[in-house]
Scaffold this active site. Structure first.
Site, PDB file in Angstrom:
ATOM      1  N   LYS A  27      44.387  31.836  45.320  1.00  0.00           N
ATOM      2  CA  LYS A  27      45.227  32.348  46.316  1.00  0.00           C
ATOM      3  C   LYS A  27      45.266  33.337  47.255  1.00  0.00           C
ATOM      4  O   LYS A  27      45.779  33.233  48.505  1.00  0.00           O
ATOM      5  CB  LYS A  27      46.689  32.973  45.271  1.00  0.00           C
ATOM      6  CG  LYS A  27      46.913  31.779  44.098  1.00  0.00           C
ATOM      7  CD  LYS A  27      48.077  32.107  43.236  1.00  0.00           C
ATOM      8  CE  LYS A  27      47.623  33.369  42.223  1.00  0.00           C
ATOM      9  NZ  LYS A  27      46.619  32.934  41.265  1.00  0.00           N
TER      10      LYS A  27
ATOM     11  N   ARG B 272      56.244  35.175  38.486  1.00  0.00           N
ATOM     12  CA  ARG B 272      55.329  34.558  37.437  1.00  0.00           C
ATOM     13  C   ARG B 272      56.070  34.338  36.198  1.00  0.00           C
ATOM     14  O   ARG B 272      55.530  33.901  35.231  1.00  0.00           O
ATOM     15  CB  ARG B 272      54.370  35.695  37.048  1.00  0.00           C
ATOM     16  CG  ARG B 272      52.811  35.363  37.754  1.00  0.00           C
ATOM     17  CD  ARG B 272      52.133  36.664  37.091  1.00  0.00           C
ATOM     18  NE  ARG B 272      50.609  36.575  37.241  1.00  0.00           N
ATOM     19  CZ  ARG B 272      49.756  36.876  38.127  1.00  0.00           C
ATOM     20  NH1 ARG B 272      50.361  37.521  39.021  1.00  0.00           N
ATOM     21  NH2 ARG B 272      48.363  36.674  37.903  1.00  0.00           N
TER      22      ARG B 272
ATOM     23  N   ARG C 203      33.570  36.164  40.121  1.00  0.00           N
ATOM     24  CA  ARG C 203      34.170  37.066  40.636  1.00  0.00           C
ATOM     25  C   ARG C 203      33.955  38.504  40.201  1.00  0.00           C
ATOM     26  O   ARG C 203      33.755  39.687  40.647  1.00  0.00           O
ATOM     27  CB  ARG C 203      35.780  36.881  40.906  1.00  0.00           C
ATOM     28  CG  ARG C 203      36.455  37.725  41.599  1.00  0.00           C
ATOM     29  CD  ARG C 203      37.708  37.139  42.146  1.00  0.00           C
ATOM     30  NE  ARG C 203      38.821  37.358  41.038  1.00  0.00           N
ATOM     31  CZ  ARG C 203      39.768  37.295  40.975  1.00  0.00           C
ATOM     32  NH1 ARG C 203      40.495  36.388  42.092  1.00  0.00           N
ATOM     33  NH2 ARG C 203      40.937  37.643  39.909  1.00  0.00           N
TER      34      ARG C 203
ATOM     35  N   ARG D 122      36.679  44.155  38.526  1.00  0.00           N
ATOM     36  CA  ARG D 122      37.961  43.833  37.570  1.00  0.00           C
ATOM     37  C   ARG D 122      37.467  43.585  36.295  1.00  0.00           C
ATOM     38  O   ARG D 122      36.976  42.471  36.003  1.00  0.00           O
ATOM     39  CB  ARG D 122      38.730  42.938  38.432  1.00  0.00           C
ATOM     40  CG  ARG D 122      39.678  43.212  39.517  1.00  0.00           C
ATOM     41  CD  ARG D 122      40.341  42.090  40.033  1.00  0.00           C
ATOM     42  NE  ARG D 122      41.334  41.369  38.924  1.00  0.00           N
ATOM     43  CZ  ARG D 122      42.223  40.568  39.339  1.00  0.00           C
ATOM     44  NH1 ARG D 122      42.249  40.275  40.458  1.00  0.00           N
ATOM     45  NH2 ARG D 122      43.020  40.063  38.384  1.00  0.00           N
TER      46      ARG D 122
ATOM     47  N   ARG E 124      44.763  34.904  30.235  1.00  0.00           N
ATOM     48  CA  ARG E 124      45.765  34.864  31.692  1.00  0.00           C
ATOM     49  C   ARG E 124      45.806  33.327  31.810  1.00  0.00           C
ATOM     50  O   ARG E 124      46.788  33.023  32.217  1.00  0.00           O
ATOM     51  CB  ARG E 124      44.778  35.412  32.669  1.00  0.00           C
ATOM     52  CG  ARG E 124      44.476  36.994  32.363  1.00  0.00           C
ATOM     53  CD  ARG E 124      43.401  37.623  33.366  1.00  0.00           C
ATOM     54  NE  ARG E 124      43.444  37.450  34.801  1.00  0.00           N
ATOM     55  CZ  ARG E 124      42.562  37.513  35.582  1.00  0.00           C
ATOM     56  NH1 ARG E 124      41.369  37.687  35.028  1.00  0.00           N
ATOM     57  NH2 ARG E 124      42.687  37.237  36.957  1.00  0.00           N
TER      58      ARG E 124
HETATM   59  P1  AMP Z   1      46.548  38.972  39.837  1.00  0.00           P
HETATM   60  O1  AMP Z   1      45.835  39.881  40.812  1.00  0.00           O
HETATM   61  O2  AMP Z   1      47.729  38.383  40.324  1.00  0.00           O
HETATM   62  O3  AMP Z   1      45.636  38.121  39.160  1.00  0.00           O
HETATM   63  O4  AMP Z   1      47.282  40.074  38.698  1.00  0.00           O
HETATM   64  C1  AMP Z   1      46.635  40.691  37.743  1.00  0.00           C
HETATM   65  C2  AMP Z   1      47.308  40.975  36.622  1.00  0.00           C
HETATM   66  O5  AMP Z   1      48.600  41.873  37.229  1.00  0.00           O
HETATM   67  C3  AMP Z   1      47.934  39.783  35.947  1.00  0.00           C
HETATM   68  O6  AMP Z   1      47.320  39.654  34.994  1.00  0.00           O
HETATM   69  C4  AMP Z   1      49.191  40.678  35.375  1.00  0.00           C
HETATM   70  O7  AMP Z   1      48.961  41.745  34.238  1.00  0.00           O
HETATM   71  C5  AMP Z   1      49.690  41.672  36.350  1.00  0.00           C
HETATM   72  N1  AMP Z   1      50.381  40.923  37.433  1.00  0.00           N
HETATM   73  C6  AMP Z   1      50.512  40.592  38.767  1.00  0.00           C
HETATM   74  N2  AMP Z   1      51.367  40.192  39.166  1.00  0.00           N
HETATM   75  C7  AMP Z   1      52.404  39.962  38.162  1.00  0.00           C
HETATM   76  C8  AMP Z   1      53.748  39.611  38.240  1.00  0.00           C
HETATM   77  N3  AMP Z   1      54.449  38.953  39.372  1.00  0.00           N
HETATM   78  N4  AMP Z   1      54.326  39.841  36.956  1.00  0.00           N
HETATM   79  C9  AMP Z   1      53.896  40.351  35.837  1.00  0.00           C
HETATM   80  N5  AMP Z   1      52.610  40.759  35.798  1.00  0.00           N
HETATM   81  C10 AMP Z   1      51.839  40.426  37.126  1.00  0.00           C
END
Ligand code: AMP
Length: 190
Positions: free
Chosen positions: A14, A89, A128, A134, A146
């Site tokens: 994404k 989400r 990654r 991360r 996840r």
């Molecule tokens: P991402 O970078 O989108 O993979 O997000 C990393 C982490 O941030 C996720 O595993 C969640 O813990 C948190 N996170 C990011 N976006 C959201 C969201 N819209 N709702 C809840 N948690 C989020």
């Protein structure tokens, strides 16, 4: 406005594709994951709250992420449109987003799912994790959580927009350019 949700499990690509889409269409990218990581880096109260939840691969509260998105959508009146990456989400977040956009006379134009199988996702995330720094990309059990959270809590978001005929699915495996072309063909039909 052109308001897109770039949708898909962790590791679907994404963020990478969002970069290309904003260049071509002049949209503003809103990644809740990036915003949360900035809060953690700045050691804010919000960042401290989110840190452990993110490290476990669970979702931070709807209130926190909706609040972050709200402050940007309300304050950026110049945007040609938004590309939401990693948000919404949950169905609650989707409903909050719909209301937020309705307040400015807008709505979601399209949700685009990047479809990638679980084995490919795990391989991409572990890869990654070697240089992203991360922690949530470096542990197989966190990665699996996840993916499970995506299936349990996030897939219903796609069903929410499908009710309004606004969900499209594209194959998320292939070269970067091939996937980008598939995305363009969906956007250009809007
Ligand atoms: P991402 O970078 O989108 O993979 O997000 C990393 C982490 O941030 C996720 O595993 C969640 O813990 C948190 N996170 C990011 N976006 C959201 C969201 N819209 N709702 C809840 N948690 C989020």
């Amino acid at each position: 406005m052109l308001n897109l949700i770039l949708f898909g499990p962790p590791g679907a690509g994404k963020g990478t594709q969002a970069q290309h889409i904003i260049e071509k269409y002049g949209l503003v990218q809103l990644s809740t994951g990036d915003m949360l990581r900035s809060q953690i880096a700045a050691k804010t109260e919000l960042g401290l709250k989110a840190q452990q939840i993110m490290a476990n691969g669970d979702l931070v509260s709807d209130e926190i992420v909706v609040g972050m998105i709200k402050s940007i959508v309300h304050n950026d009146k110049q945007a040609k449109g938004y590309i939401f990456d990693g948000f919404p989400r949950t169905v609650k977040q989707a409903q909050a987003l719909d209301s937020l956009l309705a307040e400015i006379g807008e709505g979601i134009s399209q949700l685009i799912l990047l479809d990638v199988n679980d084995d490919e996702l795990k391989a991409r995330l572990l890869n990654r994790g070697k240089d992203s720094g991360r922690a949530d990309d470096q542990d197989v059990s966190i990665i699996e959580n996840r993916i499970k959270v995506f299936k349990d809590q996030t897939i219903p978001v796609m069903e929410h927009y499908a009710k309004f005929n606004k969900s499209a699915k594209i194959e998320g495996v292939g070269s970067l350019d091939e996937i980008f072309e598939r995305i363009i063909s969906v956007i250009d039909k809007l």
